[in-house]
Structures are given as C-alpha cells and as structure tokens.
Design an enzyme around this catalytic site. Structure first.
Site, PDB file in Angstrom:
ATOM      1  N   LEU A 130      32.152  -0.008  23.758  1.00 16.74           N
ATOM      2  CA  LEU A 130      30.832   0.186  23.172  1.00 16.74           C
ATOM      3  C   LEU A 130      30.956   0.118  21.655  1.00 16.74           C
ATOM      4  O   LEU A 130      31.984   0.500  21.092  1.00 16.74           O
ATOM      5  CB  LEU A 130      30.241   1.548  23.568  1.00 16.74           C
ATOM      6  CG  LEU A 130      29.976   1.816  25.053  1.00 16.74           C
ATOM      7  CD1 LEU A 130      29.502   3.253  25.243  1.00 16.74           C
ATOM      8  CD2 LEU A 130      28.957   0.835  25.612  1.00 16.74           C
ATOM      9  N   ASP A 131      29.904  -0.356  20.993  1.00 23.01           N
ATOM     10  CA  ASP A 131      29.881  -0.338  19.537  1.00 23.01           C
ATOM     11  C   ASP A 131      29.984   1.097  19.034  1.00 23.01           C
ATOM     12  O   ASP A 131      29.644   2.053  19.745  1.00 23.01           O
ATOM     13  CB  ASP A 131      28.576  -0.937  19.015  1.00 23.01           C
ATOM     14  CG  ASP A 131      28.431  -2.405  19.357  1.00 23.01           C
ATOM     15  OD1 ASP A 131      29.462  -3.067  19.594  1.00 23.01           O
ATOM     16  OD2 ASP A 131      27.281  -2.883  19.388  1.00 23.01           O
ATOM     17  N   ARG A 132      30.399   1.242  17.787  1.00 26.72           N
ATOM     18  CA  ARG A 132      30.524   2.573  17.175  1.00 26.72           C
ATOM     19  C   ARG A 132      29.216   3.364  17.274  1.00 26.72           C
ATOM     20  O   ARG A 132      29.220   4.552  17.578  1.00 26.72           O
ATOM     21  CB  ARG A 132      30.940   2.423  15.707  1.00 26.72           C
ATOM     22  CG  ARG A 132      31.009   3.732  14.937  1.00 26.72           C
ATOM     23  CD  ARG A 132      31.494   3.516  13.513  1.00 26.72           C
ATOM     24  NE  ARG A 132      31.349   4.722  12.706  1.00 26.72           N
ATOM     25  CZ  ARG A 132      32.221   5.742  12.701  1.00 26.72           C
ATOM     26  NH1 ARG A 132      33.295   5.674  13.462  1.00 26.72           N
ATOM     27  NH2 ARG A 132      32.028   6.801  11.954  1.00 26.72           N
ATOM     28  N   ARG A 226      21.751  -5.765  21.565  1.00 26.06           N
ATOM     29  CA  ARG A 226      21.125  -5.634  20.246  1.00 26.06           C
ATOM     30  C   ARG A 226      20.553  -6.967  19.773  1.00 26.06           C
ATOM     31  O   ARG A 226      19.434  -7.040  19.255  1.00 26.06           O
ATOM     32  CB  ARG A 226      22.145  -5.087  19.252  1.00 26.06           C
ATOM     33  CG  ARG A 226      22.675  -3.713  19.634  1.00 26.06           C
ATOM     34  CD  ARG A 226      23.915  -3.342  18.844  1.00 26.06           C
ATOM     35  NE  ARG A 226      23.633  -3.177  17.431  1.00 26.06           N
ATOM     36  CZ  ARG A 226      24.575  -3.008  16.506  1.00 26.06           C
ATOM     37  NH1 ARG A 226      25.855  -2.985  16.868  1.00 26.06           N
ATOM     38  NH2 ARG A 226      24.237  -2.859  15.249  1.00 26.06           N
TER      39      ARG A 226
END
Length: 286
Positions: A130-132, A226
């Site tokens: 997962l992205d930060r 996103r």
C-alpha cells in the site's frame, strides 16, 4: 525450522510431487542446500519415487534479515496469524518498507520485531503493498517459499475511498492504461503508452459534497485507484498528488479493508476484514 507436511495420493518422483505443490526450482534448490526433504521421516533425493500413502516433509531453511532492516516495536494490529502468514492493519503515513525519505520505522520492520519476539527463525516477506498514505490490510509471508506460493493464488482486494463530488453511477468499470508521468518519477497518469489497468467501483453513499466508494482492483498498477478516480473526475479526498491540497487531511482517504485468498498450505478460504477507518461523518462532512 519450519516444515510443511504432505500426504502422497499417487506414485511419482519427489521432484514432480514438489513442483505440483507449487515449490519452484529456486526454492527447491535452497531447500536441498540448507533445509531437508523427508519421506516417511527419512532423507530422500528429489529423484526418489514416492507412493500413495507416503508422508512428505519439506523442512524450510532458516532466513536472516537484511542488515538494512532495524526491528522496532509499535502497536501492531494483527488481523490474522499462523505459522505461514501474518496479516496486519497498516495505519496511514507509515511506509511498508524502508525508503530514502523514511529509512526506518517501516511496517516490515515492525513485523520483523514481532516475529523476533516470538523467536521465529524466518523473516517477513511483503505480499501486498500500500502507498504510504493508504491504510488497511497488508499480507506478509513468513518465508520466501510461502511468498512464492501465495503469488500463484488469486488475491481479491477490496478498498474504500472517500472521493470529491457525487458519483452518479452506482456501479462502474474503469479501464484505462496507466504509465509513468513524463514530468515525474513518482506520479502516474492515464496514457496510451501505459499498461492495461482495470478497476471496479460501487457507490455506497454521499453527504452532498463527497462520496464513499467500494473498489476492487482487477490489475495492480502503481497508484491505480488514485489515478483512475482522478481520471473520471472524482479524486480521493486528501490526495494532493492527484487531487487537491487539504489543510485538515494530510493523506488520501483510501483503505484496503477486505482481502480474500485460498491459503496455499491449509487450502482454506481466508477472508480478512479490517474495521472501516474512514466514515463520511467521521471526518466532519455531515
């Protein structure tokens, strides 16, 4: 030393049996060097012929972590754990793995601390990322072999996102290729030169300004959800890279809240659900 046990149902060579169980040539080579292959508790070579009713034991070699990883203690929310996998809920604003900007205090280092505390002789391998700024479910395999085995299974991942605007279509399919943006090494964009990307979404509710969506990834491109949501005119709230700056929210309101897969060892269906982190009314939008 971790060990996987199987019961033989038909005659074949041990090598054929292990390949059929999803053990790769690379993994088998490592097992032969630093682990062990047993048939009915006796050491055997991969050329050995095994028969129906035999018991095969695969002893996995121990693993040592990279010197770059520094285990650290954090309040780790464990959603599932057995001998083979650990599944945790990642908070937003923590990296999955060390990066140049954030060299330590990553989630994999917290999981490594947890495993060390439990005297495990292997290391965590990142299965899902997962992205930060994204929160939610992250899967770690407790051995390289298990990482390889789960990579051959179907992983269904479901997300929740709060997006700008009212999404009028209750169900939607976004099929738009994604590639690296020409002006950035980080940013991605919908591009004809990009790779095929497919996202499903379902409208759940809105507060007359923003909408709550449930999403399913059918491909796994970087920043896919996103980019796709921004592409259809509904960027995620808090996503400054693909949407708008928000003084009150410092990361995108995106969560991986549900993961399903077939356990490669037990063959059980695993269905993990994380509590919902973001609600419309929970961020002062109602």
């Amino acid at each position: 030393m971790k060990a996987i046990q199987y019961k033989v149902t038909s005659s074949m060579t041990l090598k054929e049996f292990l390949y059929d169980k999803g053990i790769s040539r690379k993994s088998l080579s490592a097992i032969k060097q630093n682990g062990a292959l047993l048939v009915n508790s006796e050491n055997m070579t991969v050329r050995s012929l095994i028969q129906e009713g035999d018991k095969v034991t695969v002893c996995l070699p121990n693993e040592l972590p990279s010197h770059n990883l520094k285990p650290f203690k954090m309040d780790l929310k464990v959603l599932f754990e057995d001998e083979w996998f650990i599944i945790v809920s990642k908070p937003a604003l923590i990296n999955i793995a060390p990066s140049r900007e954030h060299p330590h205090h990553s989630l994999v280092e917290a999981v490594l601390y947890h495993m060390n505390k439990n005297e495990e002789q292997t290391i965590p391998h990142i299965v899902t990322r997962l992205d930060r700024g994204t929160s939610g479910i992250v899967i770690f395999a407790k051995h390289q072999l298990l990482h390889h085995m789960i990579s051959k299974t179907t992983l269904n991942k479901y997300y929740l996102a709060i997006v700008h605007g009212i999404v009028k279509q209750k169900y939607g399919q976004i099929e738009a290729p994604i590639g690296r943006a020409k002006h950035s090494i980080i940013e991605r964009e919908v591009s004809e030169e990009g790779k095929f990307a497919h996202t499903e979404y379902e409208y759940l509710k809105d507060d007359k300004r923003n909408s709550l969506l449930k999403l399913k990834l059918l491909t796994g491109r970087t920043h896919q959800i996103r980019v796709h949501l921004a592409h259809i005119g509904h960027p995620i709230v808090g996503d400054s890279l693909y949407g708008y700056e928000n003084k009150e929210i410092c990361h995108q309101l995106l969560q991986c809240y549900n993961v399903e897969f077939k356990h490669p060892i037990t063959m059980e269906k695993i269905n993990i659900i994380d509590e919902i982190h973001y609600h419309l009314e929970g961020i002062g939008m109602l």
